[in-house]
Each structure stands twice: as C-alpha cells, then as structure tokens.
Write a protein that holds these residues in place. Sequence first.
Motif, short mmCIF file in Angstrom:
data_model
loop_
_atom_site.label_atom_id
_atom_site.label_comp_id
_atom_site.label_asym_id
_atom_site.label_seq_id
_atom_site.Cartn_x
_atom_site.Cartn_y
_atom_site.Cartn_z
N VAL A 17 0.80 -0.96 0.07
CA VAL A 17 0.05 0.02 -0.12
C VAL A 17 1.01 1.28 0.14
CG1 VAL A 17 -1.59 1.12 1.43
CG2 VAL A 17 -1.90 -1.18 1.14
N THR A 18 2.03 1.15 0.70
CA THR A 18 2.81 2.48 0.61
C THR A 18 3.67 2.63 -0.48
OG1 THR A 18 4.78 1.14 1.46
CG2 THR A 18 3.21 1.69 3.09
N CYS A 20 2.20 1.86 -3.86
CA CYS A 20 1.31 1.95 -4.92
C CYS A 20 1.06 3.51 -5.04
CB CYS A 20 0.08 1.21 -4.69
SG CYS A 20 -1.04 1.36 -6.07
N GLU A 23 -3.24 4.10 -5.36
CA GLU A 23 -4.15 3.57 -4.49
C GLU A 23 -5.28 2.44 -5.14
OE1 GLU A 23 -6.39 6.44 -2.35
OE2 GLU A 23 -4.69 6.99 -1.24
N CYS A 24 -4.31 1.45 -5.64
CA CYS A 24 -5.15 0.34 -6.26
C CYS A 24 -5.76 -0.81 -5.17
CB CYS A 24 -4.08 -0.62 -6.92
SG CYS A 24 -3.60 0.21 -8.56
N HIS A 26 -7.20 -2.57 -2.20
CA HIS A 26 -8.43 -2.88 -1.13
C HIS A 26 -8.18 -3.83 -0.08
CE1 HIS A 26 -11.31 -0.84 -4.06
NE2 HIS A 26 -10.23 -0.81 -4.44
N ASN A 38 -7.57 0.18 -12.01
CA ASN A 38 -6.72 1.34 -11.45
C ASN A 38 -5.33 0.88 -11.69
OD1 ASN A 38 -8.76 3.02 -10.70
ND2 ASN A 38 -8.68 2.46 -8.61
N VAL A 80 -11.04 0.84 -0.22
CA VAL A 80 -9.52 1.20 -0.45
C VAL A 80 -8.68 1.15 0.81
CG1 VAL A 80 -8.14 3.00 -1.42
CG2 VAL A 80 -10.06 2.32 -2.40
N SER A 82 -5.37 3.05 2.21
CA SER A 82 -4.21 4.06 1.82
C SER A 82 -3.09 4.19 2.58
CB SER A 82 -4.87 5.34 1.14
OG SER A 82 -5.63 5.81 2.46
#
Length: 100
Positions: A17-18, A20, A23-24, A26, A38, A80, A82
């Motif tokens: 997550v950090t 990407c 913000e793909c 989930h 995305n 999502v 983030s």
Amino acid sequence: TYVVTDNCRGCRYTECVTVCPVECFHVDDTMTYIDPENCIDCGGCAPACPVGAIEPDYRLAADKKFWIDVNRKRATETPVISARLPPLPGADERKVALGR
Ligand code: SF4
C-alpha cells in the motif's frame, strides 16, 4: 495487472500500500486485493511484499490464475486502503513457514 495471491492471506503486511502510486489496494479482514481497473502495472508492489504474494497476471501459475477474478471481484466489495495496517497476528510465523 498485478494480482495479490494466497500468500497474503493471514499475513496482510500491507507494505504494498505504501508503494502503490495510484491507490489500487483494497482490504478485508484476511488480505489485500488489487483493483485491476486502477493498476498501471508499475510493478512496485511485487518486490515490496515480504511474502511474495503479488505477481503480474501473465506470470501466475495455472493453479493461481483464479486470483485474477478474486482480486477483480473483491476490489469492488471492499474499501480502499491508503495507509499501512499492522500485520495480522501470526504473520511473522507464517512468513517463516513460507520460507521467506
Ligand atoms: Fe499499484 Fe503498481 Fe502494484 Fe499496480 S503494480 S497495484 S499500480 S504498485
């Protein structure tokens, strides 16, 4: 697109997550999923994953291809993510068991 597979289940380190840029990712109670609508195929998430759970779709073994559909479906059903979450309990032991 890149795809999160079974190694994430039960670990969910969320390093992906950090890195990407779009913000793909989930998330649910067990693992993360990539929204294929995305993902820009930057490839940053795959080496960031401590348990090697992420691969590009074209490189998935035949018995892991079903994860493409799982990611697509679950990305529409889950929020999502983030920012990082703490790994799931037992993640470090599982990582060792996976030989990582
Ligand atoms: Fe995000 Fe890049 Fe991974 Fe796609 S390949 S999910 S854009 S970090």
